[in-house]
Design a protein around this motif. Structure first.
Motif, PDB file in Angstrom:
ATOM      1  N   ARG A   1      42.452  62.644  44.572  1.00 29.51           N
ATOM      2  CA  ARG A   1      42.399  63.040  43.151  1.00 29.51           C
ATOM      3  C   ARG A   1      41.870  64.464  42.998  1.00 29.51           C
ATOM      4  O   ARG A   1      42.296  65.199  42.101  1.00 29.51           O
ATOM      5  N   ASP A   2      40.919  64.873  43.858  1.00 31.32           N
ATOM      6  CA  ASP A   2      40.396  66.235  43.786  1.00 31.32           C
ATOM      7  C   ASP A   2      41.511  67.246  44.032  1.00 31.32           C
ATOM      8  O   ASP A   2      41.587  68.287  43.365  1.00 31.32           O
ATOM      9  N   ILE A   3      42.380  66.946  45.004  1.00 32.08           N
ATOM     10  CA  ILE A   3      43.490  67.846  45.302  1.00 32.08           C
ATOM     11  C   ILE A   3      44.514  67.807  44.173  1.00 32.08           C
ATOM     12  O   ILE A   3      45.068  68.838  43.773  1.00 32.08           O
ATOM     13  N   GLU A   4      44.758  66.628  43.646  1.00 29.58           N
ATOM     14  CA  GLU A   4      45.702  66.497  42.536  1.00 29.58           C
ATOM     15  C   GLU A   4      45.257  67.333  41.341  1.00 29.58           C
ATOM     16  O   GLU A   4      46.078  67.994  40.690  1.00 29.58           O
TER      17      GLU A   4
ATOM     18  N   LYS B   1      54.698  65.619  40.779  1.00 30.84           N
ATOM     19  CA  LYS B   1      54.653  66.402  42.013  1.00 30.84           C
ATOM     20  C   LYS B   1      53.214  66.618  42.494  1.00 30.84           C
ATOM     21  O   LYS B   1      52.947  66.640  43.694  1.00 30.84           O
ATOM     22  N   ALA B   2      52.301  66.775  41.554  1.00 35.27           N
ATOM     23  CA  ALA B   2      50.903  66.965  41.930  1.00 35.27           C
ATOM     24  C   ALA B   2      50.370  65.740  42.654  1.00 35.27           C
ATOM     25  O   ALA B   2      49.670  65.842  43.668  1.00 35.27           O
ATOM     26  N   LYS B   3      50.716  64.566  42.135  1.00 40.12           N
ATOM     27  CA  LYS B   3      50.234  63.323  42.749  1.00 40.12           C
ATOM     28  C   LYS B   3      50.841  63.112  44.126  1.00 40.12           C
ATOM     29  O   LYS B   3      50.153  62.741  45.088  1.00 40.12           O
ATOM     30  N   ALA B   4      52.145  63.378  44.260  1.00 40.26           N
ATOM     31  CA  ALA B   4      52.814  63.193  45.545  1.00 40.26           C
ATOM     32  C   ALA B   4      52.267  64.162  46.592  1.00 40.26           C
ATOM     33  O   ALA B   4      51.985  63.784  47.737  1.00 40.26           O
TER      34      ALA B   4
ATOM     35  N   THR C   1      50.043  75.341  46.154  1.00 43.93           N
ATOM     36  CA  THR C   1      49.942  75.382  44.690  1.00 43.93           C
ATOM     37  C   THR C   1      50.890  76.421  44.102  1.00 43.93           C
ATOM     38  O   THR C   1      51.596  76.163  43.121  1.00 43.93           O
ATOM     39  N   ARG C   2      50.930  77.598  44.717  1.00 42.93           N
ATOM     40  CA  ARG C   2      51.817  78.658  44.221  1.00 42.93           C
ATOM     41  C   ARG C   2      53.280  78.224  44.317  1.00 42.93           C
ATOM     42  O   ARG C   2      54.076  78.485  43.418  1.00 42.93           O
ATOM     43  N   SER C   3      53.633  77.568  45.439  1.00 42.34           N
ATOM     44  CA  SER C   3      55.017  77.138  45.632  1.00 42.34           C
ATOM     45  C   SER C   3      55.411  76.060  44.640  1.00 42.34           C
ATOM     46  O   SER C   3      56.466  76.120  44.003  1.00 42.34           O
ATOM     47  N   LEU C   4      54.543  75.051  44.482  1.00 42.72           N
ATOM     48  CA  LEU C   4      54.869  73.941  43.589  1.00 42.72           C
ATOM     49  C   LEU C   4      54.894  74.362  42.123  1.00 42.72           C
ATOM     50  O   LEU C   4      55.629  73.808  41.322  1.00 42.72           O
ATOM     51  N   SER C   5      54.046  75.353  41.783  1.00 41.45           N
ATOM     52  CA  SER C   5      53.949  75.755  40.381  1.00 41.45           C
ATOM     53  C   SER C   5      55.253  76.393  39.872  1.00 41.45           C
ATOM     54  O   SER C   5      55.460  76.525  38.674  1.00 41.45           O
ATOM     55  N   ARG C   6      56.114  76.793  40.794  1.00 42.22           N
ATOM     56  CA  ARG C   6      57.393  77.370  40.383  1.00 42.22           C
ATOM     57  C   ARG C   6      58.350  76.296  39.862  1.00 42.22           C
ATOM     58  O   ARG C   6      59.359  76.592  39.227  1.00 42.22           O
ATOM     59  N   PHE C   7      58.026  75.035  40.202  1.00 40.82           N
ATOM     60  CA  PHE C   7      58.944  73.959  39.858  1.00 40.82           C
ATOM     61  C   PHE C   7      58.231  72.885  39.044  1.00 40.82           C
ATOM     62  O   PHE C   7      58.201  71.728  39.412  1.00 40.82           O
TER      63      PHE C   7
END
Length: 221
Positions: free
Chosen positions: A164-167, A179-182, A210-216
């Motif tokens: 959860r901290d990472i999420e 995507k955050a949870k996965a 985080t930078r990569s996922l934030s694009r999507f």
């Protein structure tokens, strides 16, 4: 004792109380002081030869030691320090909790007086007076609440206790909930499988992810 309030960059603070940061940069602070990158070389060498380290204090109070610095090294961007807070003491626990809460967000160095303290007075931008220390004994590095650099970057990476901290980190970067949870679940599995994860490497990995996922993050499910 000469006190120089410096730029703070707390790179990490782990559940164990280990803390890393930059105790001083080579830029001129708002009090008109700066230090040369090699100013502490002799002092640090003497500490290492004696098996000692500059003190870790709270607010430059010699009656309030809060732990021990374990490594101090001048680098291109500043004086890097690594140490461990004594969490089983009142002041050490207080400092740890305040840093974790973001309320204690500065580092400051204390220089010893005497013949080893050498400096030159120069003129800086706008003809302001600048004192540049070329040699100094590094007596202590303190955690303080008000650093002299108003633009100091404070980056705290708390000890990770669960997926959860990472999420939450991903969510703060506007990554979608799904995507955050996965991503957090997968990351935690990898971290939990390692007895002693490298905090610095982990920070860079999570930042890049985080930078990569934030694009999507178009889907908010």
């Amino acid at each position: 004792m000469t006190i120089l309030y410096a730029h703070l960059n707390i790179a990490s603070i782990e559940e164990t109380g280990v803390i890393a940061g930059i105790g001083a940069t080579w830029a001129v602070n708002r009090n008109g002081f700066t230090t040369d990158p090699g100013a502490f070389a002799a002092s640090i060498a003497q500490h290492r030869a004696r098996g000692s380290m500059p003190a870790m204090l709270l607010h430059h109070d010699h009656q309030r030691p809060i732990g021990r610095w374990t490594d101090i090294e001048p680098k291109a961007d500043g004086l890097h320090v690594v140490g461990k807070l004594a969490r089983d003491t009142r002041d050490g626990a207080e400092a740890y909790n305040l840093v974790r809460a973001g309320a204690l967000s500065g580092l400051s160095i204390g220089l010893g007086p005497g013949s080893n303290l050498k400096f030159v007075d120069e003129r800086g931008e706008g003809n302001t007076r600048v004192r540049r220390y070329t040699q100094a004994d590094l007596n202590e590095v303190s955690l303080v609440s008000v650093p002299a650099d108003p633009d100091a970057l404070v980056l705290t990476v708390a000890g990770l206790r669960s997926a959860r901290d990472i999420e939450d980190m991903f969510r703060q970067a506007n990554v979608s909930s799904r995507k955050a949870k996965a991503a957090a679940t997968a990351a935690w599995r990898a971290i939990d499988a390692t007895a002693e994860p490298n905090t610095e490497n982990l920070k860079h990995i999570l930042s890049a992810a985080t930078r990569s996922l934030s694009r999507f993050h178009g889907d908010k499910k």
